[in-house]
Enzyme design. Structure first.
Site, PDB file in Angstrom:
ATOM      1  N   GLU A   1      33.055  48.279  58.542  1.00 11.41           N
ATOM      2  CA  GLU A   1      31.734  47.620  58.510  1.00 11.41           C
ATOM      3  C   GLU A   1      31.142  47.751  57.107  1.00 11.41           C
ATOM      4  O   GLU A   1      30.694  48.844  56.737  1.00 11.41           O
ATOM      5  CB  GLU A   1      30.762  48.302  59.483  1.00 11.41           C
TER       6      GLU A   1
ATOM      7  N   HIS B   1      29.485  56.585  61.969  1.00 16.06           N
ATOM      8  CA  HIS B   1      28.829  55.288  61.786  1.00 16.06           C
ATOM      9  C   HIS B   1      28.066  55.303  60.470  1.00 16.06           C
ATOM     10  O   HIS B   1      27.603  56.351  60.008  1.00 16.06           O
ATOM     11  CB  HIS B   1      27.880  54.997  62.955  1.00 16.06           C
TER      12      HIS B   1
HETATM   13  O1  G3P Z   1      27.504  49.431  64.977  1.00 16.64           O
HETATM   14  C1  G3P Z   1      27.425  48.073  64.735  1.00 16.64           C
HETATM   15  C2  G3P Z   1      26.604  47.768  63.573  1.00 16.64           C
HETATM   16  O2  G3P Z   1      26.540  48.668  62.569  1.00 16.64           O
HETATM   17  C3  G3P Z   1      26.558  46.342  63.148  1.00 16.64           C
HETATM   18  O3  G3P Z   1      25.235  46.015  63.310  1.00 16.64           O
HETATM   19  O4  G3P Z   1      23.375  44.555  63.739  1.00 16.64           O
HETATM   20  O5  G3P Z   1      25.019  43.980  61.970  1.00 16.64           O
HETATM   21  O6  G3P Z   1      25.667  43.794  64.359  1.00 16.64           O
HETATM   22  P1  G3P Z   1      24.803  44.494  63.338  1.00 16.64           P
END
Ligand code: G3P
Length: 222
Positions: free
Chosen positions: A141, A93
């Site tokens: 992400e 992560h």
């Molecule tokens: O693991 C999910 C994360 O990194 C995304 O976070 O708060 O942007 O939905 P968020």
């Protein structure tokens, strides 16, 4: 075709610990049952065992080490998370980055235990590299959007499109999630329409006054 996965990472938010983790899991299980959409949660290690034992939804660890069981003080083994009742684990992560060799070891350890592996990546190049390790999922992400309240689906759909293509080019069996700022059914629909198999998200659910309301919205357009 299997249902998209909505995977809620509780991180170490205080709103996602203990009784709040149970409340979020309760909401996730109810909405998974009423909608037919797969909703998983990744609680802190402290809550992993009770949540996995009390609920039917898939429960993931937030990180796993590649170590074998044995004399490794403080390590989180795939064997231990399986014994706790987890279905799988996030790996690498953005808030728990690993070396490439560590990522490979973690994925192998999960595979040995027949657990689901979700390697997180930050762009299409690392998504392709992650796919080469043959995990179950790669979760793209963009770090700058994590926790920002700005959805990757709307702010950077191109990175999703390019990551899906990059992963597919390496290994067609690897599924793709996307995350960062995901907060509504519209965000989820855009992500799925761009070729992903679901989303990875945190703050919009964990910090909500009523997580069930957000979860119901997230699955509303699937
Ligand atoms: O693991 C999910 C994360 O990194 C995304 O976070 O708060 O942007 O939905 P968020």
């Amino acid at each position: 075709m299997s249902s998209p996965l909505i995977l809620v990472n509780l991180k170490t938010y205080k709103e996602g610990m203990g009784s709040r983790a149970h409340a979020i899991a309760t909401a996730a299980q109810a909405i998974a049952q009423e909608s037919g959409v797969s909703i998983g949660i990744a609680p802190s290690y402290i809550d992993l065992h009770p949540i996995a034992r009390h609920f039917m939804i898939p429960v993931y660890a937030q990180h796993v080490d590649g170590s074998e069981p044995g004399a490794h003080t403080g390590q989180i083994t795939a064997h231990a998370i399986k014994a706790a009742g987890a279905s799988g684990s996030l790996v690498n992560h953005s808030e728990r980055r690993l070396t490439l060799a560590d990522i490979e070891a973690s994925v192998k350890a999960l595979q040995m235990q027949k657990l689901v592996s979700v390697i997180c990546s930050n762009n299409e190049i690392t998504s392709a590299g992650a796919a080469a390790l043959a995990p179950d999922y790669v979760a793209i992400e963009p770090p700058e959007l994590i926790g920002s309240g700005v959805s990757v689906s709307k702010a950077n759909p191109e990175i999703i499109r390019r990551s899906v293509a990059a992963v597919r080019a390496v290994n067609q069996k690897v599924k793709v999630l996307t995350g960062a700022g995901i907060q509504s059914g519209e965000c989820v629909k855009i992500a799925v329409d761009l070729g992903t198999d679901g989303v990875l998200l945190a703050s919009s659910v964990v910090k909500a006054q009523e997580p069930a309301v957000v979860l119901r919205d997230l699955v509303s357009k699937l």
